[in-house]
Design an enzyme around this catalytic site. Structure first.
Site, PDB file in Angstrom:
ATOM      1  N   SER A 195      42.041 111.176  47.900  1.00 47.53           N
ATOM      2  CA  SER A 195      41.940 111.990  46.688  1.00 47.53           C
ATOM      3  C   SER A 195      41.901 111.073  45.469  1.00 47.53           C
ATOM      4  O   SER A 195      41.030 110.216  45.379  1.00 47.53           O
ATOM      5  CB  SER A 195      43.085 113.004  46.632  1.00 47.53           C
ATOM      6  OG  SER A 195      42.843 113.998  45.671  1.00 47.53           O
ATOM      7  N   GLU A 324      37.556 121.018  51.256  1.00 46.80           N
ATOM      8  CA  GLU A 324      38.744 120.534  50.567  1.00 46.80           C
ATOM      9  C   GLU A 324      39.396 121.623  49.706  1.00 46.80           C
ATOM     10  O   GLU A 324      40.618 121.758  49.672  1.00 46.80           O
ATOM     11  CB  GLU A 324      38.369 119.349  49.669  1.00 46.80           C
ATOM     12  CG  GLU A 324      37.572 118.255  50.354  1.00 46.80           C
ATOM     13  CD  GLU A 324      38.378 117.024  50.707  1.00 46.80           C
ATOM     14  OE1 GLU A 324      39.592 117.044  50.484  1.00 46.80           O
ATOM     15  OE2 GLU A 324      37.773 116.062  51.205  1.00 46.80           O
ATOM     16  N   HIS A 416      41.818 120.061  51.951  1.00 47.39           N
ATOM     17  CA  HIS A 416      42.240 118.829  51.298  1.00 47.39           C
ATOM     18  C   HIS A 416      43.517 118.307  51.953  1.00 47.39           C
ATOM     19  O   HIS A 416      44.456 119.073  52.202  1.00 47.39           O
ATOM     20  CB  HIS A 416      42.494 119.123  49.816  1.00 47.39           C
ATOM     21  CG  HIS A 416      42.529 117.927  48.932  1.00 47.39           C
ATOM     22  ND1 HIS A 416      41.540 116.970  48.925  1.00 47.39           N
ATOM     23  CD2 HIS A 416      43.438 117.527  47.993  1.00 47.39           C
ATOM     24  CE1 HIS A 416      41.829 116.045  48.044  1.00 47.39           C
ATOM     25  NE2 HIS A 416      42.974 116.348  47.458  1.00 47.39           N
TER      26      HIS A 416
END
Length: 498
Positions: A195, A324, A416
């Site tokens: 991320s 995600e 995610h």
């Protein structure tokens, strides 16, 4: 900063650094050295300064517990990755996990992990980032902290820019100077992150000043910062106005950290009553806080830097999960079910031809409903289309690409963070079941973690590279009947990637 403590326990590993000694703890066949400061505490006069290398200490410093973390406020009450906030001032520290403490002759490959959290949250003290499994496979592992949010990335008149980036650089310099004492090879360092941490990896890959600090890189779901100077300045001025102080170093220094945390989200997202406006701003302009194109450390957008060849000698893996952000849009399924995706996306994809091409390329997702299309579009805009752009920009330079497609039984999507416990091979760690269910497939962890180990050790993860066959994509957790490597695994993002 806590004072070093004497320890006469001869069964605990002792390592000598360039500034003093640290004593860690054995955990079976490997050892952990936790909370080792690489910089002075960034408080008082040092709060908005570039990081200052830690001063030498006398005696032996205890390294048996995680040190203070820069995180003071999590992104949400329930986070996908357990990342504890630990109070204290000496927040710039590293955690080292090694099977060979005090044995420099071992010269094992090294993995340095940079955590995510939108550049405003996250913690290197997560049990998911424990290097135990990498140690088992002959890799020394380091997790690194850095200043977050406004303190790390805000534009402040009279203060050095990109303080969080400078923290990464100093932490990586620390690794170069000290990792041999833990049995690691400073010439074989791989940086990786997920991320915002994956974005940090790409920022570092494109920075001339960072090239000597690592050999290879793996970006998981990389969210690149590249905040424009005018945008960063506007956010800082708004924060100062909300706080009632001058937008200067002295003005911001008069604010306690808690007050800055209260205001930094409001400064970046003033239109909280219109969630679509907030989403459109993030999808159009990116994250509000993060590495800024300052003309000093970061002289141009990361993609341009990579396209020009910076970091081109370094093997790179780019990966992302399929959906995600779809978990976030699932809650609006009821409201969105009567809105055709073509109408919903008009605001976000003004170009009709691009919009139609994107919807045509995502037929299977359209059949799952408008909420699924919106979630996939957010995923593609923030993660998957930028990934394809970076892979293309690298040209013939060694680049591998993968997708994580195994759907969480808890959320129904490859969401995610779902790939992180598989990548670290820590499926038995705390709260993995919240994301991956009670029986996540160990064979999938073996495959993904095995690829990570191969990459860190050999500089290649084990499948056909994108740089030799554009579009080649390793699938992790896809349908049993599907091939392991697709000839164009990111075809559905092409209308957005250009």
């Amino acid at each position: 900063m806590s004072a070093p403590t004497a320890d006469t326990a001869t069964d605990r590993p002792l390592v000598t650094l360039d500034v003093g000694q640290v004593r860690g703890v054995w955990r079976g066949a490997s050892a952990a050295f936790l909370g080792i400061p690489f910089a002075e505490a960034p408080v008082g006069p040092l709060r908005f300064e570039a990081p200052v290398p830690i001063a030498p200490w006398e005696g032996v410093r205890d390294a048996s517990a995680y040190g203070p973390t820069p995180q003071r406020k999590q992104l949400a009450e329930i986070t996908l990755i357990p990342e504890p906030s630990i109070p204290g001032e000496s927040t710039l520290n590293v955690n080292v996990f090694t099977p060979a403490p005090g044995r420099p002759e071992t010269a094992l490959p090294v993995l340095v992990w940079i955590h995510g959290g939108g550049f405003t949250a996250g913690s290197p003290a997560s049990p998911w980032y424990d290097g135990r499994s990498f140690n088992r496979d002959g890799v020394v592992t380091v997790s690194l902290s850095y200043r977050l949010g406004f303190d790390g990335f805000g534009a402040i008149e009279g203060a050095p820019s990109n303080r969080g980036v400078r923290d990464w650089l100093l932490g990586l310099e620390w690794v170069q100077c000290n990792i041999a004492a833990f049995g690691g090879d400073p010439g074989r360092v791989t940086i990786a992150g997920q991320s915002a941490g994956g974005g940090a990896v790409l920022t570092l890959l494109g920075m001339p000043a960072a090239q000597h600090l690592f050999r290879s890189a793996w970006s998981l779901s990389g969210a690149v910062g590249d905040v424009r100077p005018d945008r960063a300045k506007r956010f800082s001025e708004t924060l100062a106005e909300l706080a009632g102080v001058a937008p200067t170093r002295d003005g911001f220094a008069s604010l306690p950290e808690t007050r800055v945390l209260e205001l930094q989200d409001d400064a970046a997202n003033p239109d909280k009553l219109d969630p679509m406006a907030g989403m459109q701003s993030m999808l159009t302009d990116g994250l509000p806080w993060g590495p800024m194109i300052d003309g000093d450390l970061i002289t141009e957008p990361t993609l341009d830097s990579i396209r020009s060849g910076i970091g081109g000698d370094k093997p790179l893996v780019l990966s992302a999960a399929d959906d995600e952000f779809t978990m976030a849009t699932d809650g609006a399924k009821g409201k969105l079910r009567f809105i055709p995706p073509s109408i919903l996306l008009r605001r976000m994809i003004p170009d009709r031809a691009v919009r139609r091409a994107y919807l045509a390329a995502n037929g299977p997702q359209r059949r799952k409903g408008t909420a699924a299309v919106l979630g996939r579009f957010a995923t593609d805009t923030l993660f998957r289309a930028p990934l394809a752009r970076v892979a293309d920009a690298r040209g013939s330079r060694p680049t591998w690409v993968s997708r994580f497609s195994w759907a969480s039984p808890k959320f129904g999507w490859a969401v995610h963070c779902i790939d992180v416990p598989f990548w670290f091979d820590c499926l038995d760690a705390e709260k993995v079941d919240v994301l991956a269910g009670d029986d996540p497939p160990q064979a999938l962890a073996d495959a993904l973690h095995g690829a990570a180990v191969a990459f860190v050790r050999e500089g290649a993860p084990g499948w056909r590279p994108w740089s030799e066959s554009a579009g080649a994509t390793r699938m992790f957790g896809g349908a049993a009947s599907a091939p392991d490597v697709l000839p164009d695994g990111y075809a559905s993002v092409r209308p957005l990637a250009g």
